[in-house]
Design a protein around this motif. Structure first.
Motif, short mmCIF file in Angstrom:
data_model
loop_
_atom_site.label_atom_id
_atom_site.label_comp_id
_atom_site.label_asym_id
_atom_site.label_seq_id
_atom_site.Cartn_x
_atom_site.Cartn_y
_atom_site.Cartn_z
N ILE A 244 -5.71 -18.92 -12.39
CA ILE A 244 -4.86 -19.89 -13.08
C ILE A 244 -5.31 -21.28 -12.67
CG2 ILE A 244 -2.50 -20.60 -13.54
CD1 ILE A 244 -1.58 -17.91 -12.33
N PRO A 245 -5.83 -22.06 -13.58
CA PRO A 245 -6.34 -23.40 -13.23
C PRO A 245 -5.31 -24.24 -12.49
CG PRO A 245 -6.92 -22.85 -15.49
CD PRO A 245 -5.99 -21.77 -15.02
N PHE A 246 -5.76 -24.86 -11.39
CA PHE A 246 -4.95 -25.79 -10.58
C PHE A 246 -3.78 -25.11 -9.86
CE2 PHE A 246 -6.40 -28.53 -14.23
CZ PHE A 246 -7.45 -29.12 -13.54
N ILE A 247 -3.72 -23.77 -9.89
CA ILE A 247 -2.65 -23.07 -9.17
C ILE A 247 -3.24 -22.28 -8.01
CG2 ILE A 247 -0.79 -21.37 -9.33
CD1 ILE A 247 -0.13 -23.96 -10.71
N ASN A 248 -3.99 -21.22 -8.29
CA ASN A 248 -4.65 -20.48 -7.20
C ASN A 248 -6.13 -20.86 -7.18
OD1 ASN A 248 -4.95 -19.17 -9.72
ND2 ASN A 248 -5.27 -17.17 -8.77
N ASN A 249 -6.45 -21.76 -6.29
CA ASN A 249 -7.80 -22.33 -6.25
C ASN A 249 -8.65 -21.81 -5.10
OD1 ASN A 249 -7.34 -24.08 -8.52
ND2 ASN A 249 -6.14 -25.42 -7.16
N ASP A 250 -8.24 -20.69 -4.49
CA ASP A 250 -8.95 -20.20 -3.30
C ASP A 250 -9.67 -18.87 -3.55
OD1 ASP A 250 -6.56 -18.85 -3.60
OD2 ASP A 250 -6.08 -18.79 -1.46
N GLY A 321 -15.65 -21.34 -22.86
CA GLY A 321 -15.72 -22.77 -22.64
C GLY A 321 -16.15 -23.13 -21.23
N VAL A 322 -16.13 -24.43 -20.96
CA VAL A 322 -16.65 -24.97 -19.70
C VAL A 322 -15.85 -24.44 -18.51
CG1 VAL A 322 -17.01 -27.08 -18.37
CG2 VAL A 322 -17.56 -27.04 -20.81
N TRP A 323 -14.52 -24.47 -18.62
CA TRP A 323 -13.71 -24.06 -17.47
C TRP A 323 -13.88 -22.57 -17.19
CZ3 TRP A 323 -11.39 -27.63 -14.48
CH2 TRP A 323 -10.59 -27.17 -13.45
N ALA A 324 -13.91 -21.75 -18.24
CA ALA A 324 -14.13 -20.32 -18.06
C ALA A 324 -15.48 -20.05 -17.43
CB ALA A 324 -14.02 -19.60 -19.41
N ASP A 325 -16.49 -20.81 -17.84
CA ASP A 325 -17.83 -20.63 -17.28
C ASP A 325 -17.86 -21.04 -15.81
OD1 ASP A 325 -20.58 -19.85 -17.83
OD2 ASP A 325 -21.07 -21.95 -17.42
N LEU A 326 -17.11 -22.06 -15.46
CA LEU A 326 -17.05 -22.48 -14.06
C LEU A 326 -16.43 -21.38 -13.19
CD1 LEU A 326 -17.27 -24.63 -11.83
CD2 LEU A 326 -15.03 -25.49 -12.57
#
Length: 364
Positions: A244-250, A321-326
């Motif tokens: 989840i973007p900006f929520i679980n970033n670890d 998209g870009v975020w999914a690819d990241l």
């Protein structure tokens, strides 16, 4: 059915704060202030109400094994002993399935549970059918087979006994440490190449997981379960889903901790918001993370072609998209660095021996 917003102090371990009307309802009602204080009285009564309790009802299942032909899912056969899930994960893509029962995908999904009390007997009958072809049976891919009520009902224990007796391959996905109870069945099956277990660890942040998955085992407890299963010789993997973007970033830290504990396989998906789940998740964001709610949904929509969700098989699991690819690059690079297996080791199907129908005795 009205949309009831439950105050935070009344949730006490529940995931979502609303009684979401489902898509099959003909009418929806909202509270209205008529100027005579009725709305104030209703709000006061709501705030003083006890937290919603878990209710369990029972059904006699007509079938145990489900079938799917989705090209983006790596198994064809599935099994779930329960409808609804007490873990209360706010992001659970299975929540809208409660709508088919005329129940809310919100608070009902995690408080009004249905147990398939005869599932082991039905499974045994299906495996005895000459039409059954043994292949991987995935358990817990919709609702968790090791949710809290399993401690008392032991439906999963019965299912495992049938699969052990018939030497049928299985893979379990769970957040529950209760899977350790069944090591005595899983370890011998694993030694024959018949069993694998995946623990879902969304984040190592205990404060976050209490909000995301209020009644699931804590992250450190799931890591201990990975270690316990691995030491028993059971192949263990980790699911770092959903992202989840900006929520679980670890993600990287979760993969590292799981590998150190003994996990050797890994997979992920990105957040999915089908049907009623989209407005419920948006409300959860506004409730707990109002400072970043708009940013989160902007990135989610970026991965879904401008919508909250896109069910297209080509993108529903990983997005585009870009975020999914990241996210993909982060996952793959971390797995390569740590040494996670790229491919899932196939489980054996050649050992399968169909048992007789319930009540029948073997001739040998």
């Amino acid at each position: 059915m009205s949309t009831v917003h439950i105050p935070l102090q009344a949730i006490k371990g529940r995931g979502l704060a609303q009684h979401q009307p489902h898509r099959f309802e003909r009418d929806a009602r909202e509270a209205f202030d008529d100027g005579w204080g009725a709305l104030d009285d209703a709000v006061l009564a709501r705030d003083e109400a006890p937290p919603p309790a878990t209710e369990v009802s029972f059904e006699d299942a007509k079938s145990a094994i489900t079938h799917n032909d989705s090209p983006d899912i790596g198994f064809r056969l599935g099994l779930n002993p329960y409808r609804g899930c007490e873990h209360g994960c706010v992001y659970c893509y299975a929540r809208p399935s409660h709508s088919y029962l005329n129940l809310s995908p919100g608070i009902d999904f995690e408080t009004k549970l249905i147990a398939k009390r005869n599932i082991a007997q039905v499974l045994q009958r299906e495996l005895a059918s000459p039409r059954h072809v043994p292949e991987l049976l995935a358990i817990g891919t919709v609702t968790d087979a090791y949710q809290p009520i399993e401690r008392e009902l032991r439906l999963m224990r019965g299912v495992l006994q049938v699969l052990s007796d018939t030497r049928h391959p299985l893979a379990i996905v769970t957040k529950g440490s209760g899977v350790e109870r069944d090591i005595d069945l899983l370890a011998p099956m694993a030694a024959q190449g018949l069993a694998a277990v995946y623990l879902t660890i969304t984040s190592l942040d205990a404060k976050l997981t209490r909000l995301l998955e209020p009644r699931a085992a804590a992250p450190h407890r799931r890591l201990r379960t990975i270690r316990t299963l691995a030491e028993a010789g059971i192949p263990v993997g980790v699911s770092v889903a959903p992202q989840i973007p900006f929520i679980n970033n670890d993600m990287e830290q979760v993969l590292e901790a799981a590998y150190e504990a003994g996990a050797r396989r890994a997979f992920y998906t990105v957040l999915r918001l089908p049907h009623e789940l989209s407005p419920m998740f948006r409300q959860w964001l506004e409730l707990h993370y109002p400072d970043r709610a708009a940013r989160v949904m902007a990135r989610v929509q970026e991965m879904r072609g401008g919508r909250d969700y896109n069910a297209d098989f080509a993108q529903r699991m990983k997005g585009r998209g870009v975020w999914a690819d990241l996210i993909r690059q982060r996952f793959e690079k971390t797995c390569d660095r740590l040494g996670y297996a790229r491919e899932r080791e196939p489980l054996k199907t050649t050992l399968f021996r169909p048992a007789g129908l319930p009540g029948q005795q073997s001739l040998f």
